[in-house]
Design a protein around this motif. Structure first.
Motif, PDB file in Angstrom:
ATOM      1  N   VAL A   1       0.837  -1.204   0.000  1.00  0.00           N
ATOM      2  CA  VAL A   1       0.000   0.000   0.000  1.00  0.00           C
ATOM      3  C   VAL A   1       0.869   1.249   0.000  1.00  0.00           C
ATOM      4  CG1 VAL A   1      -1.689   1.364   1.307  1.00  0.00           C
ATOM      5  CG2 VAL A   1      -1.940  -1.126   1.158  1.00  0.00           C
ATOM      6  N   SER A   2       0.512   2.201  -0.829  1.00  0.00           N
ATOM      7  CA  SER A   2       1.131   3.512  -0.819  1.00  0.00           C
ATOM      8  C   SER A   2       0.041   4.563  -0.605  1.00  0.00           C
ATOM      9  CB  SER A   2       1.856   3.780  -2.141  1.00  0.00           C
ATOM     10  OG  SER A   2       2.504   5.027  -2.130  1.00  0.00           O
ATOM     11  N   ILE A   3       0.419   5.711  -0.058  1.00  0.00           N
ATOM     12  CA  ILE A   3      -0.546   6.748   0.295  1.00  0.00           C
ATOM     13  C   ILE A   3      -0.125   8.058  -0.355  1.00  0.00           C
ATOM     14  CG2 ILE A   3      -1.461   8.133   2.202  1.00  0.00           C
ATOM     15  CD1 ILE A   3      -1.241   5.638   3.954  1.00  0.00           C
ATOM     16  N   GLN A   4      -1.096   8.753  -0.898  1.00  0.00           N
ATOM     17  CA  GLN A   4      -0.797  10.022  -1.564  1.00  0.00           C
ATOM     18  C   GLN A   4      -1.971  10.980  -1.417  1.00  0.00           C
ATOM     19  OE1 GLN A   4       1.022  10.111  -5.546  1.00  0.00           O
ATOM     20  NE2 GLN A   4      -0.728  11.344  -6.167  1.00  0.00           N
ATOM     21  N   ARG A   5      -1.681  12.244  -1.257  1.00  0.00           N
ATOM     22  CA  ARG A   5      -2.724  13.257  -1.188  1.00  0.00           C
ATOM     23  C   ARG A   5      -3.085  13.734  -2.593  1.00  0.00           C
ATOM     24  NH1 ARG A   5      -2.831  18.576   2.785  1.00  0.00           N
ATOM     25  NH2 ARG A   5      -4.911  19.311   2.187  1.00  0.00           N
ATOM     26  N   GLY A   6      -4.383  13.816  -2.863  1.00  0.00           N
ATOM     27  CA  GLY A   6      -4.859  14.297  -4.147  1.00  0.00           C
ATOM     28  C   GLY A   6      -5.270  15.755  -4.068  1.00  0.00           C
ATOM     29  N   GLU A   7      -5.835  16.253  -5.147  1.00  0.00           N
ATOM     30  CA  GLU A   7      -6.314  17.621  -5.215  1.00  0.00           C
ATOM     31  C   GLU A   7      -7.790  17.626  -5.573  1.00  0.00           C
ATOM     32  OE1 GLU A   7      -3.866  19.626  -8.016  1.00  0.00           O
ATOM     33  OE2 GLU A   7      -2.027  19.388  -6.847  1.00  0.00           O
ATOM     34  N   PHE A   8      -8.456  18.753  -5.346  1.00  0.00           N
ATOM     35  CA  PHE A   8      -9.897  18.844  -5.559  1.00  0.00           C
ATOM     36  C   PHE A   8     -10.292  18.539  -6.998  1.00  0.00           C
ATOM     37  CE2 PHE A   8      -9.507  21.330  -1.650  1.00  0.00           C
ATOM     38  CZ  PHE A   8     -10.593  20.862  -0.931  1.00  0.00           C
ATOM     39  N   ALA A   9      -9.477  18.950  -7.958  1.00  0.00           N
ATOM     40  CA  ALA A   9      -9.827  18.765  -9.367  1.00  0.00           C
ATOM     41  C   ALA A   9      -8.876  17.826 -10.089  1.00  0.00           C
ATOM     42  CB  ALA A   9      -9.860  20.114 -10.080  1.00  0.00           C
ATOM     43  N   ASP A  10      -8.008  17.153  -9.346  1.00  0.00           N
ATOM     44  CA  ASP A  10      -7.012  16.293  -9.986  1.00  0.00           C
ATOM     45  C   ASP A  10      -6.620  15.162  -9.032  1.00  0.00           C
ATOM     46  OD1 ASP A  10      -4.920  15.125 -11.336  1.00  0.00           O
ATOM     47  OD2 ASP A  10      -3.807  16.987 -11.661  1.00  0.00           O
ATOM     48  N   PRO A  11      -6.898  13.903  -9.400  1.00  0.00           N
ATOM     49  CA  PRO A  11      -6.498  12.796  -8.520  1.00  0.00           C
ATOM     50  C   PRO A  11      -5.000  12.550  -8.508  1.00  0.00           C
ATOM     51  CG  PRO A  11      -7.432  11.941 -10.545  1.00  0.00           C
ATOM     52  CD  PRO A  11      -7.634  13.437 -10.575  1.00  0.00           C
ATOM     53  N   ARG A  12      -4.275  13.148  -9.454  1.00  0.00           N
ATOM     54  CA  ARG A  12      -2.804  13.060  -9.490  1.00  0.00           C
ATOM     55  C   ARG A  12      -2.341  11.604  -9.545  1.00  0.00           C
ATOM     56  NH1 ARG A  12      -0.197  14.748  -5.200  1.00  0.00           N
ATOM     57  NH2 ARG A  12       1.616  15.454  -6.370  1.00  0.00           N
ATOM     58  N   LEU A  13      -2.866  10.879 -10.510  1.00  0.00           N
ATOM     59  CA  LEU A  13      -2.518   9.476 -10.677  1.00  0.00           C
ATOM     60  C   LEU A  13      -1.561   9.307 -11.852  1.00  0.00           C
ATOM     61  CD1 LEU A  13      -6.043   7.830 -10.254  1.00  0.00           C
ATOM     62  CD2 LEU A  13      -4.278   8.187  -8.504  1.00  0.00           C
ATOM     63  N   PRO A  14      -0.575   8.425 -11.730  1.00  0.00           N
ATOM     64  CA  PRO A  14       0.351   8.179 -12.838  1.00  0.00           C
ATOM     65  C   PRO A  14      -0.355   7.494 -14.001  1.00  0.00           C
ATOM     66  CG  PRO A  14       0.734   6.626 -11.059  1.00  0.00           C
ATOM     67  CD  PRO A  14      -0.236   7.635 -10.526  1.00  0.00           C
ATOM     68  N   ALA A  15       0.089   7.783 -15.199  1.00  0.00           N
ATOM     69  CA  ALA A  15      -0.563   7.265 -16.407  1.00  0.00           C
ATOM     70  C   ALA A  15      -0.333   5.765 -16.579  1.00  0.00           C
ATOM     71  CB  ALA A  15      -0.036   8.014 -17.630  1.00  0.00           C
ATOM     72  N   ASP A  16      -1.320   5.118 -17.213  1.00  0.00           N
ATOM     73  CA  ASP A  16      -1.223   3.700 -17.603  1.00  0.00           C
ATOM     74  C   ASP A  16      -0.836   2.800 -16.432  1.00  0.00           C
ATOM     75  OD1 ASP A  16      -1.740   4.364 -20.331  1.00  0.00           O
ATOM     76  OD2 ASP A  16       0.354   4.975 -20.541  1.00  0.00           O
ATOM     77  N   SER A  17      -1.475   2.990 -15.285  1.00  0.00           N
ATOM     78  CA  SER A  17      -1.019   2.313 -14.072  1.00  0.00           C
ATOM     79  C   SER A  17      -2.043   1.430 -13.384  1.00  0.00           C
ATOM     80  CB  SER A  17      -0.520   3.355 -13.061  1.00  0.00           C
ATOM     81  OG  SER A  17       0.595   4.061 -13.576  1.00  0.00           O
TER      82      SER A  17
END
Length: 240
Positions: A122-138
């Protein structure tokens, strides 16, 4: 016990690329506003986990989503981690789970829980209101459970999420059939919003045991440019 720096580095997905995802040009593009209210953010504790497990909620959702060992899954709006910890067990040591939320206090609590359970996948990351900030093709699956109605900019959020899916990846949404300012969304309106941004509905199920319904979407062949997105008229959609 794992240290926090180790915990945050457990997902081998080049997460550093998330900081630049979207680019300066994309950030300046115009996305439509939703033609509907948006629910205020509620407590990350939807109900007690014992109550949710008593009706087999997570098990049923994971079965419907066909979660298998070795998959890579994102849990958006992870909160205290009800789905995160169960997904981590389901995908196994060779799978990966990225837990994301905009609430830093919830993420801090979840980080302590993940450390306590020794969930190395498991990894944890904070997102943004208008952007989940996810890496492409993952991701094989992206979970959004009882949280979609709280997204303030759904068209931009979904547009930026689109590249994160693998070729056969899909989005899983669980929500309630009720007005969007009452912590739910009409399923026809939900489908309309996702279709306008470049997704296709592949599965839908009324599911009272999940306190709502289950919907599953895949990325369509093309994603429209932000200026091409036409917002759904909530009154027209909900009236037929």
């Amino acid at each position: 016990m794992m240290s926090r720096p180790f915990l945050l580095a457990t997902l081998p997905l080049a997460l550093a690329a998330c900081d630049g995802f979207g680019g300066a040009g994309e950030g300046s593009q115009r996305f439509p506003e939703p033609d509907r209210p948006v629910s205020e953010a509620s407590s990350s504790q939807f109900s007690t986990e014992d109550q949710r497990d008593s009706v087999g909620e997570a098990q049923k959702v994971m079965d419907l989503a066909e979660i298998e060992p070795g998959m890579t899954v994102a849990d958006i709006g992870a909160g205290n981690g009800y789905y995160t910890v169960r997904l981590a067990e389901r995908v196994g040591a060779n799978g990966r789970v990225l837990a994301q939320d905009i609430d830093q206090q919830a993420l801090d609590r979840l980080a302590r829980r993940v450390e306590r359970y020794r969930l190395d996948n498991v990894s944890i990351q904070r997102g943004e209101f208008a952007d989940p900030r996810l890496p492409a093709d993952s991701f094989d699956r992206i979970f959004m459970v009882h949280m979609y109605h709280e997204i303030e900019q759904p068209y931009e959020f979904l547009w930026r999420m689109w590249p994160a899916l693998k070729e056969d990846g899909q989005i899983v949404i669980v929500d309630r059939d009720r007005p969007t300012d009452q912590h739910g969304i009409d399923p026809l309106l939900l489908s309309c919003e996702l279709e306008r941004v470049g997704y296709e509905l592949v599965a839908f199920k009324d599911a009272p045991e999940l306190s709502g319904y289950y919907a599953q979407f895949k990325a369509a062949a093309n994603r429209p440019e932000p200026g091409e997105i036409k917002p759904c008229r909530s009154d027209n959609v909900t009236q037929g």
